[in-house]
Enzyme design. Sequence first.
Site, PDB file in Angstrom:
ATOM      1  N   VAL A  65     -27.514   3.324   3.560  1.00 34.47           N
ATOM      2  CA  VAL A  65     -27.928   4.705   3.868  1.00 34.47           C
ATOM      3  C   VAL A  65     -27.078   5.370   4.941  1.00 34.47           C
ATOM      4  O   VAL A  65     -27.148   6.581   5.128  1.00 34.47           O
ATOM      5  CB  VAL A  65     -29.435   4.790   4.259  1.00 34.47           C
ATOM      6  CG1 VAL A  65     -30.326   4.448   3.089  1.00 34.47           C
ATOM      7  CG2 VAL A  65     -29.730   3.936   5.488  1.00 34.47           C
ATOM      8  N   ASN A  91     -37.425   4.639   4.403  1.00 33.54           N
ATOM      9  CA  ASN A  91     -38.046   3.471   5.028  1.00 33.54           C
ATOM     10  C   ASN A  91     -37.046   2.570   5.746  1.00 33.54           C
ATOM     11  O   ASN A  91     -37.410   1.906   6.715  1.00 33.54           O
ATOM     12  CB  ASN A  91     -38.779   2.672   3.933  1.00 33.54           C
ATOM     13  CG  ASN A  91     -39.125   1.270   4.373  1.00 33.54           C
ATOM     14  OD1 ASN A  91     -40.104   1.045   5.087  1.00 33.54           O
ATOM     15  ND2 ASN A  91     -38.298   0.300   3.985  1.00 33.54           N
ATOM     16  N   SER A 143     -42.918   4.795  13.475  1.00 32.69           N
ATOM     17  CA  SER A 143     -43.411   3.602  14.177  1.00 32.69           C
ATOM     18  C   SER A 143     -44.364   4.044  15.280  1.00 32.69           C
ATOM     19  O   SER A 143     -44.366   5.216  15.679  1.00 32.69           O
ATOM     20  CB  SER A 143     -42.215   2.874  14.820  1.00 32.69           C
ATOM     21  OG  SER A 143     -42.640   1.927  15.779  1.00 32.69           O
ATOM     22  N   TYR A 156     -34.757   2.155  19.826  1.00 35.86           N
ATOM     23  CA  TYR A 156     -35.699   2.261  18.702  1.00 35.86           C
ATOM     24  C   TYR A 156     -36.707   3.385  18.955  1.00 35.86           C
ATOM     25  O   TYR A 156     -36.972   4.215  18.088  1.00 35.86           O
ATOM     26  CB  TYR A 156     -36.400   0.914  18.550  1.00 35.86           C
ATOM     27  CG  TYR A 156     -37.276   0.765  17.333  1.00 35.86           C
ATOM     28  CD1 TYR A 156     -36.716   0.638  16.067  1.00 35.86           C
ATOM     29  CD2 TYR A 156     -38.667   0.704  17.450  1.00 35.86           C
ATOM     30  CE1 TYR A 156     -37.520   0.476  14.939  1.00 35.86           C
ATOM     31  CE2 TYR A 156     -39.474   0.537  16.342  1.00 35.86           C
ATOM     32  CZ  TYR A 156     -38.892   0.418  15.087  1.00 35.86           C
ATOM     33  OH  TYR A 156     -39.699   0.260  13.974  1.00 35.86           O
ATOM     34  N   SER A 159     -35.128   6.777  18.528  1.00 35.02           N
ATOM     35  CA  SER A 159     -34.868   7.119  17.119  1.00 35.02           C
ATOM     36  C   SER A 159     -36.160   7.498  16.401  1.00 35.02           C
ATOM     37  O   SER A 159     -36.200   8.465  15.635  1.00 35.02           O
ATOM     38  CB  SER A 159     -34.184   5.954  16.398  1.00 35.02           C
ATOM     39  OG  SER A 159     -35.075   4.871  16.182  1.00 35.02           O
ATOM     40  N   LYS A 160     -37.230   6.756  16.650  1.00 35.57           N
ATOM     41  CA  LYS A 160     -38.476   7.004  15.919  1.00 35.57           C
ATOM     42  C   LYS A 160     -39.192   8.259  16.441  1.00 35.57           C
ATOM     43  O   LYS A 160     -39.863   8.957  15.681  1.00 35.57           O
ATOM     44  CB  LYS A 160     -39.394   5.772  16.003  1.00 35.57           C
ATOM     45  CG  LYS A 160     -38.830   4.527  15.297  1.00 35.57           C
ATOM     46  CD  LYS A 160     -38.663   4.730  13.800  1.00 35.57           C
ATOM     47  CE  LYS A 160     -38.300   3.445  13.074  1.00 35.57           C
ATOM     48  NZ  LYS A 160     -38.126   3.609  11.626  1.00 35.57           N
TER      49      LYS A 160
HETATM   50  P1  NAD Z   1     -37.393  -5.270   7.092  1.00 34.90           P
HETATM   51  O1  NAD Z   1     -36.301  -5.693   8.031  1.00 34.90           O
HETATM   52  O2  NAD Z   1     -38.302  -6.281   6.543  1.00 34.90           O
HETATM   53  O3  NAD Z   1     -36.772  -4.424   5.901  1.00 34.90           O
HETATM   54  C1  NAD Z   1     -35.856  -3.397   6.144  1.00 34.90           C
HETATM   55  C2  NAD Z   1     -35.040  -3.175   4.885  1.00 34.90           C
HETATM   56  O4  NAD Z   1     -34.102  -2.128   5.171  1.00 34.90           O
HETATM   57  C3  NAD Z   1     -34.234  -4.415   4.460  1.00 34.90           C
HETATM   58  O5  NAD Z   1     -34.401  -4.649   3.069  1.00 34.90           O
HETATM   59  C4  NAD Z   1     -32.806  -4.049   4.818  1.00 34.90           C
HETATM   60  O6  NAD Z   1     -31.835  -4.633   3.943  1.00 34.90           O
HETATM   61  C5  NAD Z   1     -32.859  -2.520   4.655  1.00 34.90           C
HETATM   62  N1  NAD Z   1     -31.780  -1.858   5.378  1.00 34.90           N
HETATM   63  C6  NAD Z   1     -31.377  -2.058   6.655  1.00 34.90           C
HETATM   64  N2  NAD Z   1     -30.301  -1.299   6.937  1.00 34.90           N
HETATM   65  C7  NAD Z   1     -30.049  -0.582   5.810  1.00 34.90           C
HETATM   66  C8  NAD Z   1     -29.063   0.365   5.453  1.00 34.90           C
HETATM   67  N3  NAD Z   1     -28.095   0.722   6.315  1.00 34.90           N
HETATM   68  N4  NAD Z   1     -29.084   0.898   4.207  1.00 34.90           N
HETATM   69  C9  NAD Z   1     -30.025   0.523   3.309  1.00 34.90           C
HETATM   70  N5  NAD Z   1     -30.984  -0.379   3.585  1.00 34.90           N
HETATM   71  C10 NAD Z   1     -30.984  -0.937   4.823  1.00 34.90           C
HETATM   72  O7  NAD Z   1     -38.203  -4.150   7.899  1.00 34.90           O
HETATM   73  P2  NAD Z   1     -39.715  -3.650   7.734  1.00 34.90           P
HETATM   74  O8  NAD Z   1     -40.534  -4.342   8.750  1.00 34.90           O
HETATM   75  O9  NAD Z   1     -40.130  -3.678   6.311  1.00 34.90           O
HETATM   76  O10 NAD Z   1     -39.531  -2.152   8.253  1.00 34.90           O
HETATM   77  C11 NAD Z   1     -39.385  -1.058   7.376  1.00 34.90           C
HETATM   78  C12 NAD Z   1     -39.522   0.213   8.191  1.00 34.90           C
HETATM   79  O11 NAD Z   1     -40.777   0.219   8.853  1.00 34.90           O
HETATM   80  C13 NAD Z   1     -38.468   0.377   9.281  1.00 34.90           C
HETATM   81  O12 NAD Z   1     -38.081   1.725   9.370  1.00 34.90           O
HETATM   82  C14 NAD Z   1     -39.193  -0.055  10.538  1.00 34.90           C
HETATM   83  O13 NAD Z   1     -38.660   0.542  11.681  1.00 34.90           O
HETATM   84  C15 NAD Z   1     -40.604   0.437  10.231  1.00 34.90           C
HETATM   85  N6  NAD Z   1     -41.667  -0.276  10.964  1.00 34.90           N
HETATM   86  C16 NAD Z   1     -41.989  -1.561  10.677  1.00 34.90           C
HETATM   87  C17 NAD Z   1     -43.047  -2.175  11.360  1.00 34.90           C
HETATM   88  C18 NAD Z   1     -43.498  -3.586  11.069  1.00 34.90           C
HETATM   89  O14 NAD Z   1     -44.481  -4.043  11.642  1.00 34.90           O
HETATM   90  N7  NAD Z   1     -42.854  -4.325  10.189  1.00 34.90           N
HETATM   91  C19 NAD Z   1     -43.733  -1.477  12.357  1.00 34.90           C
HETATM   92  C20 NAD Z   1     -43.362  -0.164  12.630  1.00 34.90           C
HETATM   93  C21 NAD Z   1     -42.331   0.434  11.910  1.00 34.90           C
END
Ligand code: NAD
Length: 260
Positions: A65, A91, A143, A156, A159-160
């Site tokens: 992305v 996402n 987030s 982080y 950004s969020k």
């Molecule tokens: P994750 O690391 O399990 O998955 C993230 C996915 O994004 C991966 O498949 C990765 O390959 C992909 N990715 C990373 N960089 C990329 C790029 N440049 N282009 C395309 N794809 C890319 O993370 P997650 O926990 O599923 O988090 C997903 C979203 O939710 C994120 O934005 C994260 O900040 C947010 N979030 C997660 C949590 C949590 O508890 N897991 C809490 C708050 C926010």
Amino acid sequence: MPSNMLAGRVAAVTGGASGLGLSTARCLASHGASVFLLDLDADQAREAAQTVGSAVEHHGIRCDVTQEEDRRTALEQVVHIAGRLDILVNNAGIQYHASAEAIEPDRWRQLMAVNLDAVMFLSQSAARYMIPQKSGSIINIASLNALFGMPGRVAYTTSKTALLGLTRNLAVDWGKYGIRVNAVCPGYHQTPMLEEYVRRGVLDPERIRRRIPFGRIGLPSDVGDAVVFFASDLSSYVTGQHLVVDGGYSVFGAPSEASA
Ligand code: NAD
């Protein structure tokens, strides 16, 4: 509960090959949407797409992305195959845990490129298809760090927090085109990202659980269900908003013991 609420709608989910993205794709598909997973690795995205599970065909597409060419061609592929684009879920996101004194400029810029810049410019690419349709729903995954800071999370958090500003302003700019833009703020959810932070000792799951009124870490599908709400006509008069999905973590008033 599955439905046909999103039948005929076409969705693209970035970072869709794992964690919250994959779960969100499954939730959208369970309501009838045709879902495309955009992620860094083509094979992983295609394998993940096989597991989304619905009567309609699903696709995994390689897309970094942060790369303009990838963003453009990925959405072109979606529209070439499915004929339209109704739902974009921004996402994909990365974390960078470092004290503010030690933040490295390259890591800061890399994080902003994924978590913020890519959301703006992928949304812009999506709008090229949504504007002529006079409809579309863009959902940005933010987030709890969009609401408050935590030790070692300045990049982080920045950004969020900016992502919510972006969400609100795109909603203002594109409301006239029938495009809605909203955000979901997940709390702590069981994903590879969270597991990695537990493994590295940055987070202690027991302390987090004690701080959550529901007493459990969130399921990835808790976020997917909120995305379905914003993607569907259930929220047809809602734009520029964010929905916190955290089991009550952010309204718990006692001092936090959750972060290392
Ligand atoms: P994750 O690391 O399990 O998955 C993230 C996915 O994004 C991966 O498949 C990765 O390959 C992909 N990715 C990373 N960089 C990329 C790029 N440049 N282009 C395309 N794809 C890319 O993370 P997650 O926990 O599923 O988090 C997903 C979203 O939710 C994120 O934005 C994260 O900040 C947010 N979030 C997660 C949590 C949590 O508890 N897991 C809490 C708050 C926010």
